[in-house]
Scaffold this motif. Structure first.
Motif, PDB file in Angstrom:
ATOM      1  N   GLY A  23      62.501  92.246  84.715  1.00 29.43           N
ATOM      2  CA  GLY A  23      63.002  92.874  83.478  1.00 29.43           C
ATOM      3  C   GLY A  23      64.186  92.106  82.933  1.00 29.43           C
ATOM      4  N   ASP A  24      65.123  91.728  83.827  1.00 28.87           N
ATOM      5  CA  ASP A  24      66.301  90.960  83.408  1.00 28.87           C
ATOM      6  C   ASP A  24      65.880  89.656  82.752  1.00 28.87           C
ATOM      7  OD1 ASP A  24      67.801  92.922  84.525  1.00 28.87           O
ATOM      8  OD2 ASP A  24      68.398  91.782  86.308  1.00 28.87           O
ATOM      9  N   GLU A  27      64.437  90.231  79.349  1.00 29.18           N
ATOM     10  CA  GLU A  27      65.522  90.638  78.450  1.00 29.18           C
ATOM     11  C   GLU A  27      66.344  89.420  78.012  1.00 29.18           C
ATOM     12  OE1 GLU A  27      67.327  93.687  76.425  1.00 29.18           O
ATOM     13  OE2 GLU A  27      65.646  93.918  77.800  1.00 29.18           O
ATOM     14  N   LYS A  30      64.477  87.207  75.566  1.00 29.85           N
ATOM     15  CA  LYS A  30      64.432  87.844  74.245  1.00 29.85           C
ATOM     16  C   LYS A  30      65.765  87.653  73.521  1.00 29.85           C
ATOM     17  CE  LYS A  30      63.770  92.418  72.607  1.00 29.85           C
ATOM     18  NZ  LYS A  30      63.688  93.810  73.036  1.00 29.85           N
ATOM     19  N   SER A  31      66.842  87.925  74.268  1.00 31.18           N
ATOM     20  CA  SER A  31      68.178  87.811  73.684  1.00 31.18           C
ATOM     21  C   SER A  31      68.476  86.358  73.295  1.00 31.18           C
ATOM     22  CB  SER A  31      69.190  88.340  74.694  1.00 31.18           C
ATOM     23  OG  SER A  31      70.489  88.053  74.271  1.00 31.18           O
ATOM     24  N   THR A  59      74.139  84.999  74.747  1.00 31.82           N
ATOM     25  CA  THR A  59      73.340  85.944  75.534  1.00 31.82           C
ATOM     26  C   THR A  59      74.164  86.499  76.693  1.00 31.82           C
ATOM     27  OG1 THR A  59      71.314  84.768  74.972  1.00 31.82           O
ATOM     28  CG2 THR A  59      71.249  86.165  76.929  1.00 31.82           C
ATOM     29  N   HIS A  63      76.575  90.520  77.628  1.00 31.12           N
ATOM     30  CA  HIS A  63      76.669  91.356  78.838  1.00 31.12           C
ATOM     31  C   HIS A  63      78.112  91.683  79.202  1.00 31.12           C
ATOM     32  CE1 HIS A  63      72.411  91.235  80.298  1.00 31.12           C
ATOM     33  NE2 HIS A  63      72.388  90.277  79.381  1.00 31.12           N
ATOM     34  N   ARG A 739      71.274  99.943  73.635  1.00 35.57           N
ATOM     35  CA  ARG A 739      69.912  99.397  73.746  1.00 35.57           C
ATOM     36  C   ARG A 739      69.368  99.134  72.351  1.00 35.57           C
ATOM     37  NH1 ARG A 739      67.608  97.700  78.572  1.00 35.57           N
ATOM     38  NH2 ARG A 739      69.288  98.216  80.010  1.00 35.57           N
ATOM     39  N   GLU A 740      68.543  98.099  72.292  1.00 35.87           N
ATOM     40  CA  GLU A 740      67.943  97.819  70.986  1.00 35.87           C
ATOM     41  C   GLU A 740      66.734  98.707  70.772  1.00 35.87           C
ATOM     42  OE1 GLU A 740      67.827  93.376  70.049  1.00 35.87           O
ATOM     43  OE2 GLU A 740      68.555  93.586  72.109  1.00 35.87           O
TER      44      GLU A 740
END
Ligand SMILES: *Cc1c(COP(=O)(O)O)cnc(C)c1O
Length: 740
Positions: A23-24, A27, A30-31, A59, A63, A739-740
């Motif tokens: 998932g990370d 993500e 995508k970012s 990116t 965080h 969250r987007e």
């Protein structure tokens, strides 16, 4: 035959960072693509490697943001004691990798970047070093920010956002040539400008005596614009702030005076005001008494103290009521640590604010000031001590001069009461040095205005205590009671814990000297030229040319140190005993598996104590031997005559063996060595490496013993013994990332 591994696969194989969550990775990809599109405004057809670096930096930065805001909210709510680390230098180096490590993102980023067909280490290499420091002092400040965040302290780094950091060093024909370090050219993704928090800083003018007390009037104003950089702790959700000030001319700069005349000229002259934060002075351990440097020192102090006072007033203890602030609790809520004397003006500036603006009486203001401030001494070399001419203060900071005179008067009154009739002592201990010109001794000001003074290694602390600052003896401490310069000795300083790279090669690299000469510093430049000249001869020698190389690594900086220190096997730390305050490279080499050949000086002493003296190659004179030799008189010629190897070296340099086209080139240097050598460098010995098994044993013992030299340990001691706060392993709750 199997296919060779890619760098990415090698990193994965040796990775101790754990497996990245899928998932990370998704993500991050995508970012990354979103930033490439929206922030960099590029597609994959036209994007350059630098665009990819910036997309990744943004990116990773995303965080940090939630944790950063959260940490600052947490401080506002809990109102802990705030630690302010004031320094003219923060030698941060690169930020991307450190941030990924501290957030636990490195593996996921590596995988994401790989899946995008790119290489993480290649992108990391594109980042400019933030070279806002000369060497150890600035690097120490950077390590300390890292450790303060990792230990959960509510800390702030305050300094100057130099537009040009330490110069880039080029070697041309063996000579050093400096190039401007235009580190901000492509933008800095880690900083956030805060023009809304801009503050005025005053210079020049005069002091008017009014019935309400002294007033500093007719000043020239320069604005200080803050740029904030996040400082993440190691996996604890803490993100502190490094706030660097940039000089900005006010919009009416020079327009009031010359309104009738030259509008264009007035706008052009804005540069003059903004020059304050233009460039870092490239002086390491050297005092150059330039007015622009004094302006820099006051600029950072004046802006920072306004910021500190504003934050205190808006805190619970400051009543959150700007009219009814009580300063009773100030020193319980605010600590100011002075990184050497460079920000020493914090002492008279805090007095000016408390007495002239907040209208406290002198005694109360002095008690608050001394309880708030603490000072770290970095050197005892006389050429490095800041001694500002009085006439410069008269012109630039007239009110501060009055305040320093008052501090000195009260200080000398106490000394005189303790030692009646001892006028020599009064001279020695005065903050003002007679002479032409008269000067202010900034180290004396710091000692008198602080509740704690420390050196950077045990031997350095002892030397400072016994020989440098006569106020630090016991009877004067009694005289000053609690607000006097009380001594806190600290043992070491150390690189940030995350600078560790373990990919040790099979090279046999011997790091000789890593020199960077300040421009104009003639002898240092000659030493570089000698070094490269010796390289020319040795590297082309028919016998040893293929077995031994003498290479000068140009442009030494944090990102180069991170590569070359782990590759080294032998670390030379050969300062004349009593002259190197601590050294920091010595500890970095120890941790990274190099053995030390060194004198009993600085942190070497404690390294030998920790690892066992038999596991270092300790040689040469001790402090006592140096003192004895100073008394007896040192004559280089004696050694030259007695040691044939030394004689040969000196004769070869002198006769132009290494500079056949210019045989006279090193005459000055030989003359210096033989006649004016203060460092006693001719007193040397040779050492031979024989037994690799023994060597490896020593390496392991050194690494195992290096734990003491973590800046985390140092900061935990500062916290308890100077700032009166407990370091904590408390984790700030993780942020709710939008969250987007
Ligand atoms: C550690 C460090 C220094 C200081 O080294 P010393 O051995 O303390 O003089 C200077 N420059 C860089 C880039 C460093 O990392």
């Amino acid at each position: 035959m199997s296919k060779p591994l890619t760098d990415h696969e090698k990193r994965k194989q040796i990775s101790v960072r754990g497996i990245a969550g899928l998932g990370d990775v998704a993500e991050i990809k995508k970012s990354f693509n979103r930033h490439l599109h929206f922030t960099l405004v590029k597609d994959r057809n036209v994007a350059t490697p630098r665009d990819y670096y910036f997309a990744l930096a943004h990116t990773v930065r995303d965080h940090l943001v939630g944790r950063w805001i959260r940490t600052q909210q947490y401080y506002y709510e809990k109102d802990p004691k705030r630690i302010h680390y004031l320094s003219l230098e923060f030698y941060m180096g690169r930020t991307l990798q450190n941030t990924m490590i501290n957030l636990g993102l490195q593996n996921a980023c590596d995988e994401a970047i790989y899946q995008l067909g790119l290489d993480l280490e290649e992108l990391e290499e594109i980042e400019e070093d933030a070279g806002l420091g000369n060497g150890g002092l600035g690097r120490l400040a950077a390590c300390f920010l890292d450790s303060m965040a990792s230990l959960g302290l509510a800390a702030y780094g305050y300094g100057i956002r130099y537009e040009f950091g330490i110069f880039n060093q080029k070697i041309t024909n063996g000579w050093q040539v400096e190039e401007a370090d235009d580190w901000l050219r492509y933008g800095n993704p880690w900083e956030k400008a805060r023009p809304e928090y801009m503050l005025p800083v005053h210079f020049y003018g005069r002091v008017e005596q009014t019935h309400e007390g002294p007033k500093w009037v007719d000043t020239q104003v320069v604005l200080a614009m803050p740029y904030d950089t996040p400082v993440p702790g190691y996996k604890n959700n803490t993100v502190n702030t490094m706030r660097l000030w940039s000089a900005k001319a006010p919009n009416d700069f020079n327009l009031q005076e010359f309104n009738v005349g030259d509008y264009i000229q007035a706008v052009l002259d804005r540069n003059l005001a903004e020059n304050i934060s233009r460039v870092l002075y490239p002086n390491d351990n050297f005092f150059e008494g330039k007015e622009l440097r004094l302006k820099q020192e006051y600029f950072v102090v004046a802006a920072t103290l306004q910021d500190i006072i504003r934050r205190f007033k808006s805190s619970k203890f400051g009543c959150r009521d700007p009219v009814r602030t009580s300063f009773e609790a100030f020193s319980e809520k605010v600590a100011i640590q002075l990184n050497d004397t460079h920000p020493a003006l914090a002492i008279p500036e805090l007095m000016r604010i408390l007495v002239d603006i907040e209208r406290l009486d002198w005694e109360k203001a002095w008690e608050i000031t001394t309880k708030t401030c603490a000072y770290t001494n970095h050197t005892v070399l006389p050429e490095a001590l800041e001694r500002w001419p009085i006439y410069m203060f008269e012109k630039l900071l007239p009110r501060h001069l009055q305040i320093i005179y008052e501090i000195n008067q009260r200080h000398l009154d106490r000394v005189a009461a303790l030692y009646p009739g001892d006028s020599d002592r009064l001279c020695r201990m005065s903050l003002i040095e007679e002479g032409n010109p008269k000067r202010i001794n900034m180290a004396h000001l710091c000692v008198v205005g602080s509740h704690a003074v420390n050196g950077v290694a045990r031997i350095h602390s002892d030397i400072v205590k016994t020989t440098e600052f006569p106020f630090l003896n016991n009877s004067i401490n009694e005289a000053f009671e609690s607000c006097a310069g009380q001594w806190e000795a600290f043992k070491s300083k150390r690189l940030r814990t995350t600078a560790l790279k373990v990919l040790k090669g099979i090279f046999c690299v011997v790091l000789h000297c890593l020199l960077q000469a300040a421009p104009g510093y003639h002898m240092a430049k000659m030493i570089i030229k000698l070094f490269t000249s010796v390289g020319e001869v040795v590297n082309h020698d028919p016998v040893v040319g293929d077995r031994l190389k003498v290479i000068f690594l140009e442009n030494y900086r944090v990102s180069l140190a991170e590569k070359v220190i782990p590759a080294a096997d032998l670390s030379e730390q050969i300062s004349t005993a009593g002259t190197e305050a601590s050294g920091t490279g010595n500890m970095k080499f120890m941790l990274n598996g190099a053995l030390t050949i060194g004198t009993m000086d600085g942190a070497n002493v404690e390294m030998a104590e920790e690892a066992g003296e038999e596991n270092l190659f300790i040689f040469g004179m001790r402090v006592e031997d140096v003192e004895a030799m100073d008394k007896k008189g040192y004559n280089a010629r004696e050694y030259y005559e007695r040691l044939p190897e030394l004689k040969q070296v000196i004769d070869q340099i002198s006769a132009g063996y290494f500079s056949p086209k210019e045989p006279e080139l090193f005459k000055d240097m030989v003359n210096m060595l033989m006649n004016h050598d203060r460092c006693l460098v001719s007193n040397f010995l040779f050492f031979i490496f024989k037994n690799p098994k023994e060597w490896t044993k020593k390496v392991i013992r050194n690494i195992a013993a290096s734990g003491k030299f973590s800046s985390d340990r140092t900061i935990a001691e500062y916290a308890r013994e100077i700032w009166g706060v407990e370091p904590s392993d408390v984790k700030i709750p993780p942020p709710n990332e939008p969250r987007e």
